[in-house]
Design a protein around this motif. Structure first.
Motif, PDB file in Angstrom:
ATOM      1  N   LEU A  77     -33.665 -23.376  -4.368  1.00 44.47           N
ATOM      2  CA  LEU A  77     -32.441 -22.967  -3.690  1.00 44.47           C
ATOM      3  C   LEU A  77     -31.392 -24.074  -3.814  1.00 44.47           C
ATOM      4  CD1 LEU A  77     -31.064 -20.792  -1.899  1.00 44.47           C
ATOM      5  CD2 LEU A  77     -31.910 -22.081   0.097  1.00 44.47           C
ATOM      6  N   LEU A  78     -30.258 -23.763  -4.463  1.00 41.42           N
ATOM      7  CA  LEU A  78     -29.179 -24.730  -4.600  1.00 41.42           C
ATOM      8  C   LEU A  78     -28.328 -24.756  -3.331  1.00 41.42           C
ATOM      9  CD1 LEU A  78     -28.021 -23.914  -8.261  1.00 41.42           C
ATOM     10  CD2 LEU A  78     -29.519 -25.773  -7.507  1.00 41.42           C
ATOM     11  N   GLU A  79     -27.480 -25.783  -3.182  1.00 37.78           N
ATOM     12  CA  GLU A  79     -26.649 -25.923  -1.991  1.00 37.78           C
ATOM     13  C   GLU A  79     -25.656 -24.771  -1.854  1.00 37.78           C
ATOM     14  OE1 GLU A  79     -24.793 -29.735  -1.957  1.00 37.78           O
ATOM     15  OE2 GLU A  79     -26.670 -30.826  -1.634  1.00 37.78           O
ATOM     16  N   ASN A  80     -25.279 -24.152  -2.983  1.00 37.91           N
ATOM     17  CA  ASN A  80     -24.336 -23.025  -2.909  1.00 37.91           C
ATOM     18  C   ASN A  80     -25.030 -21.697  -2.613  1.00 37.91           C
ATOM     19  OD1 ASN A  80     -25.639 -22.405  -5.299  1.00 37.91           O
ATOM     20  ND2 ASN A  80     -23.857 -22.770  -6.619  1.00 37.91           N
ATOM     21  N   GLY A  81     -26.348 -21.750  -2.337  1.00 34.15           N
ATOM     22  CA  GLY A  81     -27.098 -20.554  -1.993  1.00 34.15           C
ATOM     23  C   GLY A  81     -27.706 -19.837  -3.178  1.00 34.15           C
ATOM     24  N   LYS A  82     -27.421 -20.309  -4.368  1.00 30.43           N
ATOM     25  CA  LYS A  82     -27.934 -19.677  -5.585  1.00 30.43           C
ATOM     26  C   LYS A  82     -29.399 -20.072  -5.797  1.00 30.43           C
ATOM     27  CE  LYS A  82     -26.925 -19.511 -10.547  1.00 30.43           C
ATOM     28  NZ  LYS A  82     -26.065 -20.088 -11.622  1.00 30.43           N
ATOM     29  N   LYS A  83     -30.219 -19.106  -6.229  1.00 24.55           N
ATOM     30  CA  LYS A  83     -31.622 -19.372  -6.508  1.00 24.55           C
ATOM     31  C   LYS A  83     -31.834 -19.481  -8.024  1.00 24.55           C
ATOM     32  CE  LYS A  83     -33.430 -17.098  -2.368  1.00 24.55           C
ATOM     33  NZ  LYS A  83     -34.257 -15.973  -1.840  1.00 24.55           N
ATOM     34  N   VAL A  84     -32.496 -20.553  -8.443  1.00 20.03           N
ATOM     35  CA  VAL A  84     -32.732 -20.785  -9.874  1.00 20.03           C
ATOM     36  C   VAL A  84     -34.155 -21.294 -10.089  1.00 20.03           C
ATOM     37  CG1 VAL A  84     -30.312 -21.329 -10.416  1.00 20.03           C
ATOM     38  CG2 VAL A  84     -31.878 -23.171  -9.700  1.00 20.03           C
ATOM     39  N   ASP A  85     -34.614 -21.252 -11.353  1.00 18.24           N
ATOM     40  CA  ASP A  85     -35.873 -21.909 -11.695  1.00 18.24           C
ATOM     41  C   ASP A  85     -35.549 -23.314 -12.202  1.00 18.24           C
ATOM     42  OD1 ASP A  85     -34.935 -21.612 -14.295  1.00 18.24           O
ATOM     43  OD2 ASP A  85     -36.308 -19.974 -14.802  1.00 18.24           O
ATOM     44  N   ILE A  86     -36.533 -24.050 -12.709  1.00 22.34           N
ATOM     45  CA  ILE A  86     -36.304 -25.436 -13.109  1.00 22.34           C
ATOM     46  C   ILE A  86     -35.303 -25.526 -14.278  1.00 22.34           C
ATOM     47  CG2 ILE A  86     -38.342 -25.463 -14.591  1.00 22.34           C
ATOM     48  CD1 ILE A  86     -36.705 -28.442 -12.687  1.00 22.34           C
ATOM     49  N   GLY A  87     -35.303 -24.532 -15.170  1.00 19.01           N
ATOM     50  CA  GLY A  87     -34.333 -24.528 -16.260  1.00 19.01           C
ATOM     51  C   GLY A  87     -32.908 -24.437 -15.749  1.00 19.01           C
ATOM     52  N   GLY A  88     -32.675 -23.504 -14.840  1.00 15.05           N
ATOM     53  CA  GLY A  88     -31.349 -23.364 -14.242  1.00 15.05           C
ATOM     54  C   GLY A  88     -30.961 -24.588 -13.438  1.00 15.05           C
TER      55      GLY A  88
END
Length: 532
Positions: free
Chosen positions: A99-110
């Motif tokens: 979970l990024l600070e902007n609320g976006k969910k990513v995997d390790i690549g992202g």
């Protein structure tokens, strides 16, 4: 064969571990993945070293804010925002969802792509440079996590590691291995280290402007600064050695037409603290869009593409650079030579790699251009190189050295044949030893400085007068001067290939003719048998 140094074994081990994780990914793509992480680890470690000093707040750092980017700029350290710091990347390496600070969910690549973008936002000199390739579907996330773990085992940016140039060695070693893996395409971004070192040792760029108009990943610039570092005694004699910073002695200028290769160069230079603000990219290249039109360089080092037929020569017939003759549109060799000459300062020197055919070619006016350059007193030295030095091509290669400071030797050219030097690294490739490089460079300097250390050596070197070159119709193959068989030394791949192709065409025509005769004779036999 020379023994591998301990650091070389470490780099080889690191490479083997990283390469295992490549799996089915093409080497051309994977190099950006691996080298980008090496770079990220380095700047994060360097950031951490200064961050710790700012947190401690002792001495010059008293009252400093550890999160103020200006504190890092003042120390020539890249500011790394929290999302891109290695500990965070390492902690997230095995997670499937972050979970990024902007609320976006990513995997390790992202996540790694986000880290690269965050670094570029904070450091304008890296804008558009760092790879954002980690979210691609063809990059296995488990392998990416494993690669992060491997690179995390080395303290690339610590003060001890920096003093040993650990990151530079790892980056350079990986570049070389990727060049091997990519084969022919690898030559677009990499020149063998021993060839680069030889060029630099001959030119001795102690101080001034260094230019490479086809700079690849920046190896010529890196080696120039290593040369300065290795010759501190030279500067001590001049009162400059106490606090010598190689970056203060030379200024570098470069151009590269391949954007991904330019990015490799920018990272390669950044991790060594070399100012790359004058290393430019445009996709037209040095001929159509010269990024340094007014530059007059003290030293030019280059490895341009061999026998390039796609250089837009037909659009540049009236170009001011062609002082010694218009180069043929079908081969850029003599366009590159004249481009180098155009950019030389009044006391400038140039050393560059070219296909060996450039020493003998007479087609489309190349012989006349070569004659004009020689008669102008610019040619200083020719070095014949052994085969298998360049993994990306089987075309025989040579080194040219030009000089505008040939006082006392205007009517002389030094020829060196180095084909018997070097050692086999493996079945496909060869390399120079340090002793080989020293032998060639010292021969040149003894000759140039007219010391007692120089003497013609049959089969290795000869100082040839201009009159002898004239009698040989300006052909520059070293074997003609130092005593090796002409036939072996004059090999021109393009010319030989053309002759063999012509012979094959004639033989195929003859085959068709003979087949017709055979068929006609067989028909007669069948007709004769039928009558019986």
């Amino acid at each position: 064969m020379p023994k591998a140094a301990k650091s070389d074994r470490f780099e080889a081990s690191l490479w083997q571990s990283a390469d295992k994780l490549r799996k089915n990914m093409d080497a051309a793509e994977y190099k950006h993945v691996a080298l980008g992480l090496v770079f990220l680890k380095y700047i994060s470690d360097a950031f951490d070293v200064l961050h710790s000093k700012l947190v401690a707040g002792k001495g010059d750092y008293e009252g400093a804010d550890p999160e103020d980017p200006n504190e890092y700029t003042a120390e020539k350290v890249f500011f790394v925002p929290p999302v891109a710091r290695w500990k965070r990347i390492s902690d997230n390496a095995k997670k499937t969802e972050i979970l990024l600070e902007n609320g976006k969910k990513v995997d390790i690549g992202g996540y790694v792509d986000e880290a690269m973008e965050a670094i570029e936002r904070q450091n304008s000199s890296l804008k558009g440079v760092l790879p954002k390739v980690y979210a691609r579907q063809n990059l296995d996330r488990t392998s990416l996590g494993g690669l992060i773990d491997i690179i995390g085992t080395i303290a690339l940016g610590s003060e001890e590691a920096k003093s040993k140039d650990m990151l530079g060695k790892v980056y350079e070693y990986f570049l070389g291995q990727f060049a091997l893996a990519e084969g022919r395409k690898g030559g677009q971004f990499y020149t063998p280290g021993s060839v680069v070192k030889l060029l630099v040792e001959v030119l001795e760029p102690y101080e001034g402007r260094v230019f490479d108009p086809c700079c690849g990943s920046g190896g010529m610039f890196v080696q120039s600064e290593k040369f300065i570092e290795a010759h501190r005694d030279h500067y001590k004699k001049k009162g400059k050695g106490a606090r010598l910073n190689p970056a203060d002695m030379i200024s570098i200028y470069g151009q590269e037409s391949n954007q991904t290769t330019w990015r490799l160069a920018k990272m390669n230079l950044a991790i060594r603290g070399i100012d790359s603000s004058n290393v430019k990219w445009n996709n037209e290249g040095s001929f159509l869009n010269d990024a340094h039109k007014d530059l007059k360089a003290d030293f030019i080092l280059a490895n341009p593409p061999f026998n390039d037929s796609d250089w837009s020569g037909e659009l540049l017939k009236d170009d001011a650079r062609w002082k010694y003759g218009v180069p043929p549109a079908g081969n850029a060799n003599y366009a590159w030579i004249q481009h180098f000459i155009y950019h030389l300062s009044p006391k400038g020197m140039a050393g560059f790699v070219l296909a060996k055919g450039s020493l003998t070619s007479k087609t489309n006016g190349e012989g006349e251009i070569r004659k004009a350059i020689i008669e102008a007193g610019l040619l200083d030295c020719i070095v014949n190189l052994p085969p298998k030095l360049f993994v990306n091509t089987q075309i025989p290669a040579c080194l040219w050295f030009l000089s505008r400071r040939k006082e006392g030797r205007l009517d002389k050219v030094l020829f060196i044949d180095a084909r018997n030097l070097g050692y086999l690294v493996n079945r496909r490739s060869k390399d120079f030893t340090a002793a080989d490089i020293a032998k060639i460079a010292e021969t040149y300097h003894h000759w140039k400085n007219k010391t007692d250390g120089y003497a013609d050596v049959p089969g290795f070197c000869k100082s040839a007068p201009l009159d002898e070159i004239r009698t040989k119709d300006y052909v520059l193959t070293p074997g003609r001067y130092i005593g090796l068989p002409d036939e072996e030394d004059d090999f021109d791949f393009a010319e030989r290939f053309g002759k063999l192709k012509a012979e094959l065409d004639e033989q195929m025509k003859e085959e068709v003719r003979l087949n017709e005769i055979i068929r006609a004779n067989l028909a007669k036999l069948e007709l004769s048998n039928g009558r019986k």
